[in-house]
Design an enzyme around this catalytic site. Sequence first.
Site, PDB file in Angstrom:
ATOM      1  N   ASN A 123       0.842  -1.205   0.000  1.00 52.28           N
ATOM      2  CA  ASN A 123       0.000   0.000   0.000  1.00 52.28           C
ATOM      3  C   ASN A 123       0.873   1.249   0.000  1.00 52.28           C
ATOM      4  OD1 ASN A 123      -2.611   1.138  -0.055  1.00 52.28           O
ATOM      5  ND2 ASN A 123      -2.427   1.677   2.108  1.00 52.28           N
ATOM      6  N   ASP A 166       7.763  -9.070   3.691  1.00 51.53           N
ATOM      7  CA  ASP A 166       6.440  -9.139   4.322  1.00 51.53           C
ATOM      8  C   ASP A 166       6.608  -9.559   5.778  1.00 51.53           C
ATOM      9  OD1 ASP A 166       3.796 -10.193   5.080  1.00 51.53           O
ATOM     10  OD2 ASP A 166       3.333  -9.922   2.956  1.00 51.53           O
ATOM     11  N   SER A 225      -5.110   2.582  17.434  1.00 57.50           N
ATOM     12  CA  SER A 225      -6.042   3.556  16.875  1.00 57.50           C
ATOM     13  C   SER A 225      -7.122   3.894  17.881  1.00 57.50           C
ATOM     14  CB  SER A 225      -6.675   2.932  15.633  1.00 57.50           C
ATOM     15  OG  SER A 225      -7.817   3.655  15.253  1.00 57.50           O
ATOM     16  N   TYR A 272     -11.228  -4.555  11.186  1.00 55.21           N
ATOM     17  CA  TYR A 272     -10.012  -3.737  11.318  1.00 55.21           C
ATOM     18  C   TYR A 272      -9.804  -3.355  12.785  1.00 55.21           C
ATOM     19  CZ  TYR A 272      -7.075   0.413  11.461  1.00 55.21           C
ATOM     20  OH  TYR A 272      -6.105   1.323  11.803  1.00 55.21           O
ATOM     21  N   LYS A 326      -6.863  -4.475  15.722  1.00 54.86           N
ATOM     22  CA  LYS A 326      -6.052  -3.591  16.580  1.00 54.86           C
ATOM     23  C   LYS A 326      -6.201  -3.990  18.052  1.00 54.86           C
ATOM     24  CE  LYS A 326      -4.228  -0.943  13.461  1.00 54.86           C
ATOM     25  NZ  LYS A 326      -2.788  -1.025  13.198  1.00 54.86           N
ATOM     26  N   TYR A 363      -3.751   6.439  17.776  1.00 50.95           N
ATOM     27  CA  TYR A 363      -3.852   7.647  16.957  1.00 50.95           C
ATOM     28  C   TYR A 363      -5.306   8.049  16.812  1.00 50.95           C
ATOM     29  CZ  TYR A 363       0.407   5.444  14.895  1.00 50.95           C
ATOM     30  OH  TYR A 363       1.592   4.809  14.650  1.00 50.95           O
ATOM     31  N   ASN A 374      -7.163  11.108  14.283  1.00 46.27           N
ATOM     32  CA  ASN A 374      -7.291  11.123  12.811  1.00 46.27           C
ATOM     33  C   ASN A 374      -6.088  11.802  12.152  1.00 46.27           C
ATOM     34  OD1 ASN A 374     -10.030  10.614  13.882  1.00 46.27           O
ATOM     35  ND2 ASN A 374     -10.613  10.686  11.742  1.00 46.27           N
TER      36      ASN A 374
HETATM   37  P1  NAD Z   1      -0.186   2.934   5.059  1.00 43.12           P
HETATM   38  O1  NAD Z   1      -1.001   1.905   4.368  1.00 43.12           O
HETATM   39  O2  NAD Z   1       0.170   4.177   4.323  1.00 43.12           O
HETATM   40  O3  NAD Z   1       1.165   2.283   5.609  1.00 43.12           O
HETATM   41  C1  NAD Z   1       1.253   0.932   5.991  1.00 43.12           C
HETATM   42  C2  NAD Z   1       2.510   0.378   5.353  1.00 43.12           C
HETATM   43  O4  NAD Z   1       2.643  -1.004   5.717  1.00 43.12           O
HETATM   44  C3  NAD Z   1       2.470   0.424   3.823  1.00 43.12           C
HETATM   45  O5  NAD Z   1       3.693   0.952   3.343  1.00 43.12           O
HETATM   46  C4  NAD Z   1       2.296  -1.036   3.413  1.00 43.12           C
HETATM   47  O6  NAD Z   1       2.901  -1.311   2.167  1.00 43.12           O
HETATM   48  C5  NAD Z   1       2.972  -1.753   4.568  1.00 43.12           C
HETATM   49  N1  NAD Z   1       2.497  -3.121   4.805  1.00 43.12           N
HETATM   50  C6  NAD Z   1       1.213  -3.546   4.903  1.00 43.12           C
HETATM   51  N2  NAD Z   1       1.174  -4.867   5.133  1.00 43.12           N
HETATM   52  C7  NAD Z   1       2.464  -5.280   5.196  1.00 43.12           C
HETATM   53  C8  NAD Z   1       3.072  -6.537   5.415  1.00 43.12           C
HETATM   54  N3  NAD Z   1       2.333  -7.658   5.594  1.00 43.12           N
HETATM   55  N4  NAD Z   1       4.415  -6.627   5.429  1.00 43.12           N
HETATM   56  C9  NAD Z   1       5.178  -5.508   5.228  1.00 43.12           C
HETATM   57  N5  NAD Z   1       4.656  -4.284   5.009  1.00 43.12           N
HETATM   58  C10 NAD Z   1       3.303  -4.178   4.992  1.00 43.12           C
HETATM   59  O7  NAD Z   1      -0.954   3.293   6.422  1.00 43.12           O
HETATM   60  P2  NAD Z   1      -0.670   4.446   7.480  1.00 43.12           P
HETATM   61  O8  NAD Z   1      -1.795   5.411   7.395  1.00 43.12           O
HETATM   62  O9  NAD Z   1       0.715   4.910   7.370  1.00 43.12           O
HETATM   63  O10 NAD Z   1      -0.875   3.635   8.817  1.00 43.12           O
HETATM   64  C11 NAD Z   1       0.212   3.037   9.512  1.00 43.12           C
HETATM   65  C12 NAD Z   1      -0.337   2.257  10.697  1.00 43.12           C
HETATM   66  O11 NAD Z   1      -1.086   3.136  11.520  1.00 43.12           O
HETATM   67  C13 NAD Z   1      -1.276   1.115  10.328  1.00 43.12           C
HETATM   68  O12 NAD Z   1      -1.025   0.035  11.198  1.00 43.12           O
HETATM   69  C14 NAD Z   1      -2.641   1.698  10.576  1.00 43.12           C
HETATM   70  O13 NAD Z   1      -3.586   0.710  10.893  1.00 43.12           O
HETATM   71  C15 NAD Z   1      -2.375   2.599  11.765  1.00 43.12           C
HETATM   72  N6  NAD Z   1      -3.344   3.688  11.884  1.00 43.12           N
HETATM   73  C16 NAD Z   1      -3.550   4.525  10.825  1.00 43.12           C
HETATM   74  C17 NAD Z   1      -4.500   5.525  10.919  1.00 43.12           C
HETATM   75  C18 NAD Z   1      -4.779   6.424   9.753  1.00 43.12           C
HETATM   76  O14 NAD Z   1      -5.843   7.060   9.731  1.00 43.12           O
HETATM   77  N7  NAD Z   1      -3.897   6.565   8.779  1.00 43.12           N
HETATM   78  C19 NAD Z   1      -5.218   5.701  12.108  1.00 43.12           C
HETATM   79  C20 NAD Z   1      -4.953   4.858  13.182  1.00 43.12           C
HETATM   80  C21 NAD Z   1      -4.017   3.844  13.056  1.00 43.12           C
HETATM   81  N1  UDP Z   2     -16.703  11.690   6.227  1.00 46.56           N
HETATM   82  C1  UDP Z   2     -17.573  12.317   5.334  1.00 46.56           C
HETATM   83  N2  UDP Z   2     -17.405  12.108   4.001  1.00 46.56           N
HETATM   84  C2  UDP Z   2     -16.402  11.325   3.500  1.00 46.56           C
HETATM   85  C3  UDP Z   2     -15.507  10.710   4.416  1.00 46.56           C
HETATM   86  C4  UDP Z   2     -15.691  10.904   5.776  1.00 46.56           C
HETATM   87  O1  UDP Z   2     -18.487  13.026   5.740  1.00 46.56           O
HETATM   88  O2  UDP Z   2     -16.305  11.172   2.266  1.00 46.56           O
HETATM   89  C5  UDP Z   2     -16.865  11.949   7.662  1.00 46.56           C
HETATM   90  C6  UDP Z   2     -17.096  10.707   8.518  1.00 46.56           C
HETATM   91  O3  UDP Z   2     -18.483  10.408   8.572  1.00 46.56           O
HETATM   92  C7  UDP Z   2     -16.499  11.127   9.866  1.00 46.56           C
HETATM   93  C8  UDP Z   2     -15.355  12.060   9.472  1.00 46.56           C
HETATM   94  O4  UDP Z   2     -15.646  12.500   8.134  1.00 46.56           O
HETATM   95  O5  UDP Z   2     -17.452  11.908  10.579  1.00 46.56           O
HETATM   96  C9  UDP Z   2     -13.982  11.383   9.491  1.00 46.56           C
HETATM   97  O6  UDP Z   2     -14.046  10.202   8.701  1.00 46.56           O
HETATM   98  P1  UDP Z   2     -12.753   9.378   8.330  1.00 46.56           P
HETATM   99  O7  UDP Z   2     -13.193   8.205   7.480  1.00 46.56           O
HETATM  100  O8  UDP Z   2     -11.727  10.278   7.750  1.00 46.56           O
HETATM  101  O9  UDP Z   2     -12.172   8.879   9.721  1.00 46.56           O
HETATM  102  P2  UDP Z   2     -12.845   7.979  10.882  1.00 46.56           P
HETATM  103  O10 UDP Z   2     -12.963   8.876  12.058  1.00 46.56           O
HETATM  104  O11 UDP Z   2     -14.146   7.464  10.400  1.00 46.56           O
HETATM  105  O12 UDP Z   2     -11.834   6.913  11.090  1.00 46.56           O
END
Ligand code: NAD
Ligand code: UDP
Length: 337
Positions: A34, A57, A123, A147, A151, A175, A177
């Site tokens: 990704n 991986d 998260s 998902y 976590k 985290y 948002n």
């Molecule tokens: P992202 O998808 O940009 O980054 C994840 C990375 O992990 C990618 O580079 C992907 O290629 C790699 N990856 C996935 N599966 C793998 C595997 N099996 N082996 C090796 N590499 C692998 O996502 P992000 O937004 O940077 O999120 C990072 C972490 O933070 C994730 O665990 C996600 O669940 C968590 N998180 C993200 C958010 C958000 O909103 N972005 C919020 C809360 C938690």
């Molecule tokens: N949301 C929205 N339109 C979109 C995507 C998200 O109105 O196309 C709203 C969603 O209902 C939430 C907020 O934006 O209230 C944040 O959504 P997001 O998916 O970014 O993060 P979440 O808190 O759901 O993980």
Amino acid sequence: MVLVTGGAGYIGSHTIIALDEAGYDFVVFDNFCNSSKESITRVENIIDKKIKVIEGDIRDAKALQSVFDTYKIDSVIHFAGLKAVGESVEKPLKYYDYNVNGTVVLCDAMSKNGVKKIVFSSSATVYGDPATTPITEDFPLSATNPYGRSKLMIEEILRDIYVSDNSWKVVLLRYFNPVGAHESGTIGEDPNGIPNNLMPFIAQTAVGKRDVLSVFGDDYDTKDGSGVRDYIHVVDLADGHVKALNKIDGFDEVMSINLGTGNGYSVIEMVKAFERASGKKVPYKTAPRRSGDIATCFADPSYAKDILGWVATKGVDQMCEDSWRWQSNNPNGYAKS
Ligand code: NAD
Ligand code: UDP
């Protein structure tokens, strides 16, 4: 040396810059399922040095072992995993495999190599639908989709590992948002296809790639009826990981720590902030509530301040400005910009 799984991704790529600035040496381990190798090249340009990257991986024990054989790893920041809530409902086994199984294989490799420090990407989703806000770390935990459950399961697995051997050091960073981008505008969030998350959707609408934003729900019990979230700048989030590593040796229990700003913004407020930052119109229309969404979610970040000395420093205007700089310079993300 710090092993950064998923270090090529959105949050990982920002965190390796923060690690470099803080003087940590690191190696990125990512299967690029990704993310793009271009993100690494761009980080190399920002920090002006070559980055050690292993393509592999986390579910592949042999590939991990070769990393531990090659580098003297002493801690792990574990970002690697899948994060699309909707896809996790369609393909739960894939999510449990990548996220849960992947973490088990990683921790096993750590254990075999005597590496016992891990900072994990959890998260705010682990709080489910909280009864009140702001959310503190002792709120009840629950999950509403695979998902989120992955976590929660990983948090519990890491707690069990600690119980079995309390020389482990485990930090669970929850985290809120993550949004925004590095101030250079050369790295940022690059979702595949139509974005699920609000900020990339807004940014793509402002740049003309999407016609209109659907605002999911206008009848929540919030300031304007749209959902309220705690948006946090990804550079602040990255800094939280460095602060966690700085302190990790001193922890003698599993640490669960919120990373948020403590401020809640509605969807409509974010649209307005983005319009101000970009000077572009973001057309939007009201749409039905999205299944599984909650009305309001924001952190009490005071524990992170007490324990890590970490506070978010960047407000929504900067989040939107930086996100716009990335989006407008790279309308097609890393692929064809
Ligand atoms: P992202 O998808 O940009 O980054 C994840 C990375 O992990 C990618 O580079 C992907 O290629 C790699 N990856 C996935 N599966 C793998 C595997 N099996 N082996 C090796 N590499 C692998 O996502 P992000 O937004 O940077 O999120 C990072 C972490 O933070 C994730 O665990 C996600 O669940 C968590 N998180 C993200 C958010 C958000 O909103 N972005 C919020 C809360 C938690
Ligand atoms: N949301 C929205 N339109 C979109 C995507 C998200 O109105 O196309 C709203 C969603 O209902 C939430 C907020 O934006 O209230 C944040 O959504 P997001 O998916 O970014 O993060 P979440 O808190 O759901 O993980």
